[in-house]
Design a protein around this motif. Structure first.
Motif, PDB file in Angstrom:
ATOM      1  N   LEU A 120       8.200   4.574 -13.727  1.00  0.00           N
ATOM      2  CA  LEU A 120       7.706   5.376 -12.609  1.00  0.00           C
ATOM      3  C   LEU A 120       7.240   6.749 -13.064  1.00  0.00           C
ATOM      4  O   LEU A 120       7.804   7.355 -13.992  1.00  0.00           O
ATOM      5  N   LYS A 121       6.202   7.230 -12.382  1.00  0.00           N
ATOM      6  CA  LYS A 121       5.614   8.540 -12.668  1.00  0.00           C
ATOM      7  C   LYS A 121       5.693   9.400 -11.405  1.00  0.00           C
ATOM      8  O   LYS A 121       5.715   8.868 -10.289  1.00  0.00           O
ATOM      9  N   PRO A 122       5.681  10.706 -11.554  1.00  0.00           N
ATOM     10  CA  PRO A 122       5.695  11.574 -10.360  1.00  0.00           C
ATOM     11  C   PRO A 122       4.546  11.250  -9.392  1.00  0.00           C
ATOM     12  O   PRO A 122       4.729  11.351  -8.169  1.00  0.00           O
ATOM     13  N   GLU A 123       3.420  10.821  -9.922  1.00  0.00           N
ATOM     14  CA  GLU A 123       2.293  10.501  -9.044  1.00  0.00           C
ATOM     15  C   GLU A 123       2.481   9.203  -8.268  1.00  0.00           C
ATOM     16  O   GLU A 123       1.641   8.864  -7.430  1.00  0.00           O
ATOM     17  N   ASP A 124       3.567   8.487  -8.529  1.00  0.00           N
ATOM     18  CA  ASP A 124       3.900   7.317  -7.715  1.00  0.00           C
ATOM     19  C   ASP A 124       4.638   7.710  -6.436  1.00  0.00           C
ATOM     20  O   ASP A 124       4.877   6.861  -5.581  1.00  0.00           O
ATOM     21  N   THR A 125       4.993   8.972  -6.311  1.00  0.00           N
ATOM     22  CA  THR A 125       5.668   9.445  -5.102  1.00  0.00           C
ATOM     23  C   THR A 125       4.784   9.226  -3.890  1.00  0.00           C
ATOM     24  O   THR A 125       3.637   9.679  -3.850  1.00  0.00           O
ATOM     25  N   TYR A 180      -3.495  -5.899  -8.800  1.00  0.00           N
ATOM     26  CA  TYR A 180      -2.890  -4.566  -8.865  1.00  0.00           C
ATOM     27  C   TYR A 180      -3.959  -3.493  -8.967  1.00  0.00           C
ATOM     28  O   TYR A 180      -4.998  -3.689  -9.599  1.00  0.00           O
ATOM     29  N   ALA A 181      -3.661  -2.349  -8.372  1.00  0.00           N
ATOM     30  CA  ALA A 181      -4.512  -1.183  -8.592  1.00  0.00           C
ATOM     31  C   ALA A 181      -4.399  -0.772 -10.052  1.00  0.00           C
ATOM     32  O   ALA A 181      -3.340  -0.931 -10.675  1.00  0.00           O
ATOM     33  N   ASP A 182      -5.471  -0.216 -10.577  1.00  0.00           N
ATOM     34  CA  ASP A 182      -5.450   0.213 -11.976  1.00  0.00           C
ATOM     35  C   ASP A 182      -4.321   1.206 -12.248  1.00  0.00           C
ATOM     36  O   ASP A 182      -3.753   1.230 -13.338  1.00  0.00           O
ATOM     37  N   SER A 183      -4.010   2.015 -11.262  1.00  0.00           N
ATOM     38  CA  SER A 183      -3.003   3.065 -11.442  1.00  0.00           C
ATOM     39  C   SER A 183      -1.590   2.515 -11.642  1.00  0.00           C
ATOM     40  O   SER A 183      -0.716   3.239 -12.132  1.00  0.00           O
ATOM     41  N   GLY A 205       7.437   1.593   6.458  1.00  0.00           N
ATOM     42  CA  GLY A 205       7.374   2.260   5.172  1.00  0.00           C
ATOM     43  C   GLY A 205       8.735   2.633   4.614  1.00  0.00           C
ATOM     44  O   GLY A 205       9.716   2.784   5.348  1.00  0.00           O
ATOM     45  N   THR A 206       8.791   2.787   3.292  1.00  0.00           N
ATOM     46  CA  THR A 206       9.972   3.268   2.610  1.00  0.00           C
ATOM     47  C   THR A 206       9.540   4.330   1.609  1.00  0.00           C
ATOM     48  O   THR A 206       8.556   4.141   0.878  1.00  0.00           O
ATOM     49  N   GLN A 207      10.242   5.442   1.597  1.00  0.00           N
ATOM     50  CA  GLN A 207       9.832   6.584   0.777  1.00  0.00           C
ATOM     51  C   GLN A 207      10.290   6.416  -0.661  1.00  0.00           C
ATOM     52  O   GLN A 207      11.462   6.124  -0.922  1.00  0.00           O
ATOM     53  N   VAL A 208       9.380   6.625  -1.579  1.00  0.00           N
ATOM     54  CA  VAL A 208       9.679   6.655  -3.007  1.00  0.00           C
ATOM     55  C   VAL A 208       9.357   8.044  -3.524  1.00  0.00           C
ATOM     56  O   VAL A 208       8.247   8.539  -3.330  1.00  0.00           O
ATOM     57  N   ALA A 225       0.860  -1.182   0.000  1.00  0.00           N
ATOM     58  CA  ALA A 225       0.000   0.000   0.000  1.00  0.00           C
ATOM     59  C   ALA A 225       0.897   1.234   0.000  1.00  0.00           C
ATOM     60  O   ALA A 225       2.105   1.128   0.255  1.00  0.00           O
ATOM     61  N   ARG A 226       0.323   2.390  -0.297  1.00  0.00           N
ATOM     62  CA  ARG A 226       1.121   3.619  -0.291  1.00  0.00           C
ATOM     63  C   ARG A 226       0.291   4.776   0.227  1.00  0.00           C
ATOM     64  O   ARG A 226      -0.944   4.737   0.184  1.00  0.00           O
ATOM     65  N   GLN A 227       0.989   5.788   0.683  1.00  0.00           N
ATOM     66  CA  GLN A 227       0.286   6.953   1.228  1.00  0.00           C
ATOM     67  C   GLN A 227       1.057   8.225   0.930  1.00  0.00           C
ATOM     68  O   GLN A 227       2.273   8.294   1.153  1.00  0.00           O
ATOM     69  N   VAL A 228       0.333   9.203   0.456  1.00  0.00           N
ATOM     70  CA  VAL A 228       0.849  10.552   0.258  1.00  0.00           C
ATOM     71  C   VAL A 228       0.389  11.381   1.449  1.00  0.00           C
ATOM     72  O   VAL A 228      -0.757  11.240   1.884  1.00  0.00           O
ATOM     73  N   PRO A 229       1.246  12.239   1.988  1.00  0.00           N
ATOM     74  CA  PRO A 229       0.830  13.063   3.139  1.00  0.00           C
ATOM     75  C   PRO A 229      -0.477  13.793   2.858  1.00  0.00           C
ATOM     76  O   PRO A 229      -0.652  14.399   1.795  1.00  0.00           O
ATOM     77  N   GLY A 230      -1.394  13.687   3.807  1.00  0.00           N
ATOM     78  CA  GLY A 230      -2.660  14.370   3.675  1.00  0.00           C
ATOM     79  C   GLY A 230      -3.715  13.593   2.921  1.00  0.00           C
ATOM     80  O   GLY A 230      -4.860  14.038   2.800  1.00  0.00           O
TER      81      GLY A 230
END
Length: 118
Positions: free
Chosen positions: A86-91, A60-63, A111-114, A37-42
């Motif tokens: 990889l895309k910027p939105e994968d951050t 897999y998620a569609d994204s 977690g590990t930051q990408v 799973a992943r999480q962007v702040p906020g």
């Protein structure tokens, strides 16, 4: 106790690749499905992928479909996430989770930051 330790994150350029690893301990790894799973702040935690006990079933998620590949090595108690194109939105902060169900209730690692940026 259950421990999940992710690694492999870092800075990648758009179009680049990273491989995340998650080493598990404290439970019988081979009989559990595993989740990324992943999480962007906020923002809410987002489910990315999961894999069944022997790796026969992978979702897999569609994204990320077609770009990310989940795998596991039960001899090493490790689950992987190969991330290509990889895309910027994968951050995001990427977590591995014990189990196959709801990400809001499963045990997650630290977690590990990408970060994907040029």
């Amino acid at each position: 106790q259950v421990q999940l330790v992710e690694s492999g994150g870092g800075l990648a350029q758009p179009g680049g690749s990273l491989r995340l690893s998650c080493v598990a301990s404290g439970f019988p790894f081979s009989i559990y499905g595993m989740t990324w799973a992943r999480q962007v702040p906020g923002k809410e935690l987002e489910w990315v992928s999961n894999i069944s006990t022997e790796g026969k079933f992978r979702n897999y998620a569609d994204s990320v479909k077609g770009r990310f590949t989940v795998s596991r090595d039960n001899t090493k108690n490790t689950v992987y996430l190969q991330m290509n194109s990889l895309k910027p939105e994968d951050t995001a902060l990427y977590y591995c989770g014990k189990g196959w169900g709801s990400i809001t209730t499963m045990t997650l690692g630290q977690g590990t930051q990408v970060t994907v940026s040029s």
